[in-house]
Design a protein around this motif. Structure first.
Motif, PDB file in Angstrom:
ATOM      1  N   HIS A 199     -42.810   7.120  10.601  1.00 57.87           N
ATOM      2  CA  HIS A 199     -44.035   6.333  10.669  1.00 57.87           C
ATOM      3  C   HIS A 199     -43.947   5.253  11.745  1.00 57.87           C
ATOM      4  CE1 HIS A 199     -45.979   7.333   6.521  1.00 57.87           C
ATOM      5  NE2 HIS A 199     -45.566   8.389   7.168  1.00 57.87           N
ATOM      6  N   PHE A 200     -42.765   4.715  11.932  1.00 57.68           N
ATOM      7  CA  PHE A 200     -42.566   3.731  12.997  1.00 57.68           C
ATOM      8  C   PHE A 200     -42.927   4.337  14.353  1.00 57.68           C
ATOM      9  CE2 PHE A 200     -39.926   1.908  16.350  1.00 57.68           C
ATOM     10  CZ  PHE A 200     -40.167   0.539  16.205  1.00 57.68           C
ATOM     11  N   CYS A 201     -42.466   5.538  14.604  1.00 56.57           N
ATOM     12  CA  CYS A 201     -42.746   6.206  15.881  1.00 56.57           C
ATOM     13  C   CYS A 201     -44.235   6.505  16.041  1.00 56.57           C
ATOM     14  CB  CYS A 201     -41.942   7.501  15.979  1.00 56.57           C
ATOM     15  SG  CYS A 201     -40.162   7.252  16.160  1.00 56.57           S
ATOM     16  N   ALA A 202     -44.878   6.882  14.948  1.00 55.42           N
ATOM     17  CA  ALA A 202     -46.276   7.297  15.022  1.00 55.42           C
ATOM     18  C   ALA A 202     -47.253   6.127  15.017  1.00 55.42           C
ATOM     19  CB  ALA A 202     -46.595   8.225  13.852  1.00 55.42           C
ATOM     20  N   SER A 203     -46.776   4.936  14.689  1.00 52.99           N
ATOM     21  CA  SER A 203     -47.666   3.787  14.547  1.00 52.99           C
ATOM     22  C   SER A 203     -47.829   3.034  15.855  1.00 52.99           C
ATOM     23  CB  SER A 203     -47.126   2.826  13.481  1.00 52.99           C
ATOM     24  OG  SER A 203     -47.053   3.462  12.226  1.00 52.99           O
ATOM     25  N   ASP A 204     -48.993   2.418  16.008  1.00 45.98           N
ATOM     26  CA  ASP A 204     -49.251   1.568  17.171  1.00 45.98           C
ATOM     27  C   ASP A 204     -48.599   0.203  17.013  1.00 45.98           C
ATOM     28  OD1 ASP A 204     -50.768   3.515  18.392  1.00 45.98           O
ATOM     29  OD2 ASP A 204     -52.672   2.759  17.623  1.00 45.98           O
ATOM     30  N   PHE A 205     -48.454  -0.260  15.782  1.00 48.37           N
ATOM     31  CA  PHE A 205     -47.832  -1.560  15.532  1.00 48.37           C
ATOM     32  C   PHE A 205     -47.140  -1.547  14.172  1.00 48.37           C
ATOM     33  CE2 PHE A 205     -52.244  -1.743  14.118  1.00 48.37           C
ATOM     34  CZ  PHE A 205     -52.145  -2.241  12.821  1.00 48.37           C
ATOM     35  N   VAL A 206     -46.091  -2.378  14.053  1.00 50.74           N
ATOM     36  CA  VAL A 206     -45.321  -2.478  12.809  1.00 50.74           C
ATOM     37  C   VAL A 206     -44.968  -3.946  12.593  1.00 50.74           C
ATOM     38  CG1 VAL A 206     -43.248  -1.751  11.559  1.00 50.74           C
ATOM     39  CG2 VAL A 206     -44.347  -0.165  13.156  1.00 50.74           C
ATOM     40  N   LEU A 207     -45.237  -4.442  11.387  1.00 47.11           N
ATOM     41  CA  LEU A 207     -45.045  -5.855  11.099  1.00 47.11           C
ATOM     42  C   LEU A 207     -44.395  -6.081   9.740  1.00 47.11           C
ATOM     43  CD1 LEU A 207     -48.677  -7.030  12.002  1.00 47.11           C
ATOM     44  CD2 LEU A 207     -46.689  -7.300  13.474  1.00 47.11           C
ATOM     45  N   LYS A 208     -43.650  -7.171   9.646  1.00 50.46           N
ATOM     46  CA  LYS A 208     -43.277  -7.732   8.355  1.00 50.46           C
ATOM     47  C   LYS A 208     -44.201  -8.922   8.167  1.00 50.46           C
ATOM     48  CE  LYS A 208     -39.666 -10.155   5.770  1.00 50.46           C
ATOM     49  NZ  LYS A 208     -38.326 -10.792   5.809  1.00 50.46           N
ATOM     50  N   MET A 209     -44.976  -8.926   7.084  1.00 53.93           N
ATOM     51  CA  MET A 209     -46.013  -9.940   6.957  1.00 53.93           C
ATOM     52  C   MET A 209     -46.376 -10.185   5.503  1.00 53.93           C
ATOM     53  SD  MET A 209     -49.313  -7.663   8.164  1.00 53.93           S
ATOM     54  CE  MET A 209     -50.450  -8.962   7.731  1.00 53.93           C
ATOM     55  N   LYS A 210     -47.187 -11.223   5.278  1.00 55.04           N
ATOM     56  CA  LYS A 210     -47.726 -11.530   3.964  1.00 55.04           C
ATOM     57  C   LYS A 210     -49.248 -11.489   4.029  1.00 55.04           C
ATOM     58  CE  LYS A 210     -43.878 -14.405   2.371  1.00 55.04           C
ATOM     59  NZ  LYS A 210     -43.477 -15.723   1.793  1.00 55.04           N
ATOM     60  N   PHE A 211     -49.869 -11.203   2.884  1.00 52.35           N
ATOM     61  CA  PHE A 211     -51.320 -11.162   2.808  1.00 52.35           C
ATOM     62  C   PHE A 211     -51.846 -12.360   2.027  1.00 52.35           C
ATOM     63  CE2 PHE A 211     -50.450  -6.510   3.257  1.00 52.35           C
ATOM     64  CZ  PHE A 211     -51.082  -6.349   4.475  1.00 52.35           C
ATOM     65  N   LYS A 212     -52.975 -12.847   2.472  1.00 50.59           N
ATOM     66  CA  LYS A 212     -53.632 -13.970   1.817  1.00 50.59           C
ATOM     67  C   LYS A 212     -54.688 -13.495   0.831  1.00 50.59           C
ATOM     68  CE  LYS A 212     -56.715 -17.865   2.904  1.00 50.59           C
ATOM     69  NZ  LYS A 212     -57.443 -18.561   4.001  1.00 50.59           N
ATOM     70  N   PHE A 296     -31.265   0.583   5.891  1.00 49.34           N
ATOM     71  CA  PHE A 296     -30.814   1.613   6.833  1.00 49.34           C
ATOM     72  C   PHE A 296     -31.833   1.784   7.961  1.00 49.34           C
ATOM     73  CE2 PHE A 296     -30.454   5.912   8.446  1.00 49.34           C
ATOM     74  CZ  PHE A 296     -29.085   6.083   8.599  1.00 49.34           C
ATOM     75  N   ALA A 297     -33.103   1.876   7.597  1.00 49.54           N
ATOM     76  CA  ALA A 297     -34.156   2.062   8.603  1.00 49.54           C
ATOM     77  C   ALA A 297     -34.196   0.891   9.572  1.00 49.54           C
ATOM     78  CB  ALA A 297     -35.507   2.236   7.917  1.00 49.54           C
ATOM     79  N   LEU A 298     -34.100  -0.326   9.052  1.00 53.90           N
ATOM     80  CA  LEU A 298     -34.158  -1.516   9.904  1.00 53.90           C
ATOM     81  C   LEU A 298     -32.951  -1.600  10.837  1.00 53.90           C
ATOM     82  CD1 LEU A 298     -35.443  -4.145   7.320  1.00 53.90           C
ATOM     83  CD2 LEU A 298     -36.741  -3.065   9.164  1.00 53.90           C
ATOM     84  N   LYS A 299     -31.820  -1.088  10.369  1.00 43.66           N
ATOM     85  CA  LYS A 299     -30.604  -1.116  11.187  1.00 43.66           C
ATOM     86  C   LYS A 299     -30.750  -0.245  12.424  1.00 43.66           C
ATOM     87  CE  LYS A 299     -25.617  -0.205  10.929  1.00 43.66           C
ATOM     88  NZ  LYS A 299     -24.484   0.229  10.057  1.00 43.66           N
ATOM     89  N   TYR A 300     -31.437   0.872  12.267  1.00 43.11           N
ATOM     90  CA  TYR A 300     -31.527   1.837  13.368  1.00 43.11           C
ATOM     91  C   TYR A 300     -32.897   1.884  14.033  1.00 43.11           C
ATOM     92  CZ  TYR A 300     -27.032   3.547  11.703  1.00 43.11           C
ATOM     93  OH  TYR A 300     -25.718   3.646  11.335  1.00 43.11           O
ATOM     94  N   ILE A 301     -33.804   1.047  13.613  1.00 49.38           N
ATOM     95  CA  ILE A 301     -35.189   1.166  14.075  1.00 49.38           C
ATOM     96  C   ILE A 301     -35.333   0.927  15.583  1.00 49.38           C
ATOM     97  CG2 ILE A 301     -36.043  -1.222  13.793  1.00 49.38           C
ATOM     98  CD1 ILE A 301     -38.409   0.097  12.196  1.00 49.38           C
ATOM     99  N   LYS A 302     -34.520   0.017  16.134  1.00 49.21           N
ATOM    100  CA  LYS A 302     -34.626  -0.288  17.565  1.00 49.21           C
ATOM    101  C   LYS A 302     -33.958   0.772  18.437  1.00 49.21           C
ATOM    102  CE  LYS A 302     -35.144  -5.302  17.193  1.00 49.21           C
ATOM    103  NZ  LYS A 302     -34.599  -6.634  17.584  1.00 49.21           N
ATOM    104  N   SER A 303     -32.926   1.408  17.911  1.00 53.32           N
ATOM    105  CA  SER A 303     -32.204   2.420  18.692  1.00 53.32           C
ATOM    106  C   SER A 303     -32.702   3.837  18.418  1.00 53.32           C
ATOM    107  CB  SER A 303     -30.698   2.343  18.385  1.00 53.32           C
ATOM    108  OG  SER A 303     -30.454   2.580  17.005  1.00 53.32           O
ATOM    109  N   HIS A 304     -33.599   3.961  17.444  1.00 49.66           N
ATOM    110  CA  HIS A 304     -34.103   5.289  17.074  1.00 49.66           C
ATOM    111  C   HIS A 304     -34.884   5.908  18.229  1.00 49.66           C
ATOM    112  CE1 HIS A 304     -35.539   8.548  14.592  1.00 49.66           C
ATOM    113  NE2 HIS A 304     -36.791   8.215  14.803  1.00 49.66           N
TER     114      HIS A 304
END
Length: 314
Positions: A199-212, A296-304
């Motif tokens: 999903h990271f590859c297929a997405s235009d943007f990826v965020l860690k965030m909170k909702f109001k 695991f995903a976060l560890k490799y997300i930049k090098s994936h």
């Protein structure tokens, strides 16, 4: 062995064999005994000329959409005019995640009849009714992600039901349907490392965030981001000014359940894409610090290494 020929007024033996293998998962033994077939022109072929004669090849294990569909050999060029396996892999890979959404029981049958058609003495197209059934079941799900039903799968180009096309699968006089999840499609994803990376590859943007706040508007679910700082994992198409007052949508998600959003406390992993002027959520997960899959995903997300193509559907 001589390939089976057409017979007037009865089910063509080659088509009957195709339907049998699609329903039972039996491979076609005769298809492996001859490699080349004559490409017969018909009303549904574009008339494009090919450098090579159509050939019979093994469905490779990495063709995830169709490997294990029920037969072992496919013809090239396929019915979407892809001449090389590399092109088939690239284009078919876009549709793999649609199968997991279970929008129609015959989705794989329909798609593989075009991407990886079984080797027979002539091209066998899906019936128009099969196309329409899969389209009616899956187009609303695709729309959730901002993707329209593609023109290359326009149902009017396929033959009206007859003995020379692939129909829907039937059981007791009714189309076979798999249980369909009522959860909003972006909320119906397991928190698994491989899924997150896809999903990271297929997405235009990826965020860690909170909702109001969450609102319902015109059949959509609108999510207003909290003003607190957001961690950008993939900026993509987002503009800096949009991050300050970020509003995201779950398309057609006003009334379907999304368990992740039942409580807005804590942070979320949010993936999405831009469709026209809207920012659509395509996957949302609670940010679970204890999850080994997330770590695991976060560890490799930049090098994936992401595929070089954009998926049609994620």
């Amino acid at each position: 062995m001589v390939p089976p020929r057409r017979q007037s007024g009865v089910c063509v033996r080659s088509v009957c064999a195709l339907l049998t293998l699609l329903l039972s998962g039996v491979s076609v033994a005769t298809a492996e005994e001859y490699d080349y077939y004559s490409w017969q022109s018909d009303n549904f072929h574009t008339g494009r000329s090919y450098a090579k004669q159509p050939q019979c090849v093994d469905i490779p294990a990495d063709l995830r959409l169709c490997y294990g569909v029920g037969y072992k050999r496919m013809r090239l060029p396929n019915l979407l005019e892809h001449e090389a396996l590399a092109e088939v892999r690239q284009q078919a890979g876009s549709w793999v995640p649609l199968l997991a959404k279970r929008c129609h029981a015959d989705t794989q049958v329909f798609l593989c009849s075009l991407f990886a058609p079984v080797c027979l003495d002539r091209p066998i197209y899906p019936c128009r009714s099969l196309c329409e059934a899969v389209r009616d079941g899956c187009a609303p799900v695709m729309e959730t992600y901002g993707f329209p039903w593609p023109s290359m799968l326009q149902c009017s180009k396929f033959p009206i039901d007859n003995d020379l096309c692939i129909p829907m699968q039937f059981s007791g006089g009714h189309a076979t349907q798999m249980p369909v999840s009522k959860v909003c499609p972006p909320c119906d994803n397991e928190l698994k490392a491989d899924t997150i990376l896809e999903h990271f590859c297929a997405s235009d943007f990826v965020l860690k965030m909170k909702f109001k706040e969450v609102k319902k508007e015109k059949g959509d679910r609108k999510l207003i981001a909290a003003q607190k700082k957001k961690k950008v994992l993939k900026m993509g198409v987002l503009r800096k000014k949009e991050l300050k007052k970020l509003v995201l949508l779950i398309k057609n998600g006003a009334n379907c359940p999304c368990p992740q959003l039942d409580a807005l406390s804590g942070a979320f992993l949010v993936m999405g894409r831009r469709s026209d002027q809207q920012l659509l959520i395509t996957a949302v997960h609670k940010w679970d610090k204890s999850s080994k899959e997330l770590k695991f995903a976060l560890k490799y997300i930049k090098s994936h290494q992401c595929p070089s193509y954009h998926t049609v559907f994620q």
